[in-house]
Design a protein around this motif. Structure first.
Motif, PDB file in Angstrom:
ATOM      1  N   LEU A  86     -96.019 -46.116   9.815  1.00  0.00           N
ATOM      2  CA  LEU A  86     -97.369 -45.571   9.774  1.00  0.00           C
ATOM      3  C   LEU A  86     -98.365 -46.680  10.083  1.00  0.00           C
ATOM      4  O   LEU A  86     -98.168 -47.836   9.710  1.00  0.00           O
ATOM      5  N   SER A  87     -99.474 -46.332  10.754  1.00  0.00           N
ATOM      6  CA  SER A  87    -100.404 -47.346  11.227  1.00  0.00           C
ATOM      7  C   SER A  87    -101.264 -47.940  10.113  1.00  0.00           C
ATOM      8  O   SER A  87    -101.686 -49.085  10.191  1.00  0.00           O
ATOM      9  N   LEU A  89    -102.443 -47.620   5.558  1.00  0.00           N
ATOM     10  CA  LEU A  89    -102.079 -47.104   4.234  1.00  0.00           C
ATOM     11  C   LEU A  89    -102.504 -45.657   4.068  1.00  0.00           C
ATOM     12  O   LEU A  89    -101.906 -44.906   3.299  1.00  0.00           O
ATOM     13  N   ALA A  90    -103.574 -45.264   4.763  1.00  0.00           N
ATOM     14  CA  ALA A  90    -104.002 -43.863   4.791  1.00  0.00           C
ATOM     15  C   ALA A  90    -103.628 -43.299   6.160  1.00  0.00           C
ATOM     16  O   ALA A  90    -104.383 -43.451   7.127  1.00  0.00           O
ATOM     17  N   PRO A  91    -102.460 -42.705   6.286  1.00  0.00           N
ATOM     18  CA  PRO A  91    -102.007 -42.210   7.590  1.00  0.00           C
ATOM     19  C   PRO A  91    -102.991 -41.209   8.177  1.00  0.00           C
ATOM     20  O   PRO A  91    -103.636 -40.443   7.456  1.00  0.00           O
ATOM     21  N   ILE A  92    -103.101 -41.218   9.499  1.00  0.00           N
ATOM     22  CA  ILE A  92    -104.056 -40.374  10.195  1.00  0.00           C
ATOM     23  C   ILE A  92    -103.372 -39.105  10.680  1.00  0.00           C
ATOM     24  O   ILE A  92    -102.477 -39.155  11.535  1.00  0.00           O
ATOM     25  N   LEU A  93    -103.771 -37.989  10.109  1.00  0.00           N
ATOM     26  CA  LEU A  93    -103.332 -36.675  10.581  1.00  0.00           C
ATOM     27  C   LEU A  93    -104.415 -36.174  11.510  1.00  0.00           C
ATOM     28  O   LEU A  93    -105.554 -35.947  11.095  1.00  0.00           O
ATOM     29  N   LEU A 220     -92.459 -36.010   6.968  1.00  0.00           N
ATOM     30  CA  LEU A 220     -92.796 -37.064   7.912  1.00  0.00           C
ATOM     31  C   LEU A 220     -93.394 -38.283   7.224  1.00  0.00           C
ATOM     32  O   LEU A 220     -93.053 -39.422   7.535  1.00  0.00           O
ATOM     33  N   LEU A 221     -94.281 -38.048   6.260  1.00  0.00           N
ATOM     34  CA  LEU A 221     -94.958 -39.162   5.607  1.00  0.00           C
ATOM     35  C   LEU A 221     -94.032 -39.937   4.677  1.00  0.00           C
ATOM     36  O   LEU A 221     -94.249 -41.133   4.441  1.00  0.00           O
ATOM     37  N   ASP A 222     -93.014 -39.284   4.162  1.00  0.00           N
ATOM     38  CA  ASP A 222     -92.089 -39.973   3.261  1.00  0.00           C
ATOM     39  C   ASP A 222     -90.955 -40.675   3.998  1.00  0.00           C
ATOM     40  O   ASP A 222     -90.162 -41.390   3.379  1.00  0.00           O
TER      41      ASP A 222
END
Length: 226
Positions: A86-87, A89-93, A220-222
């Motif tokens: 992930l790019s 710490l707060a991934p961009i959806l 996806l995020l995990d």
């Protein structure tokens, strides 16, 4: 235009025989006018080109010759980067589109709210105009032709919600194709056309409910190496 029929090709990629918004007192009239316009366009064209099987079937019903050419994306403009992490710490959806298609984002609101309770999240909407959500505050940004590929590149996960209607079945999954060209996973609504173009196991997760949207995004995020 019939006199020039041998030199005319008609191309379309929406359900032009259907109104975009269903229901209402003028529904029957709108369908009749739109379908007559389609019939006229097909009649004066040597060949009609469209992007999926649903639209092609309509052309055949109207007596026209048709070829399916799937919608494509200029991959030479797409920005590819390492997406095995992930790019931020707060991934961009992310989502890109227009104010008329932004209304479909409401399908994802409950899932996004539930997801944001458990982790930091940046939901970025390009081209939506006003906030399409009632309770969730996204990052709203304007669309421009010059920056659209860079805007999409910033996403970690692409979103493409939509209703499964006669109108949306005429669409061409352009958002998901843009996301895919940038090498990112897509979470989209299940529709007949999305299943046809994207496939259910070909790089897009197709969802039918809030729980499925939440589950797909968590999956996806995990996964550090999605």
């Amino acid at each position: 235009l019939l006199a020039h029929r041998d030199r005319i090709l008609f191309d379309f990629d929406d359900a032009l025989d259907q109104p975009e918004l269903e229901g209402g007192p003028l529904q029957h009239w709108r369908v009749r006018v739109l379908r007559q316009g389609m019939q006229n366009a097909v009649a004066v064209s040597r060949l009609t080109i469209t992007s999926n099987r649903r639209n092609a079937a309509v052309v055949r019903e109207l007596g026209g010759q048709v070829e399916i050419i799937p919608t494509s994306v200029d991959v030479s403009r797409a920005v590819l980067r390492d997406r095995t992490r992930l790019s931020t710490l707060a991934p961009i959806l992310g989502w890109i589109g227009t104010p008329t298609t932004a209304r479909y984002l409401g399908q994802t609101e409950d899932a996004l709210i539930r997801l944001s309770v458990t982790r930091p999240l940046d939901v970025r909407l390009i081209g939506a105009g006003r906030n399409p959500f009632g309770r969730f505050q996204p990052d709203l940004r304007p669309w421009s032709l010059e920056s659209e590929f860079e805007d999409v590149d910033a996403f970690d996960i692409g979103l493409m919600p939509m209703a499964d209607t006669q109108w949306t079945r005429g669409k061409a999954a352009l958002k998901a194709l843009q996301y895919g060209a940038a090498g990112m996973p897509t979470v989209a609504s299940w529709t007949e056309t999305n299943a046809e173009i994207l496939g259910e196991r070909e790089g897009a997760l197709l969802c039918r409910s809030t729980d499925e949207w939440l589950g797909a995004l968590e999956r996806l995020l995990d996964n550090d190496e999605f």
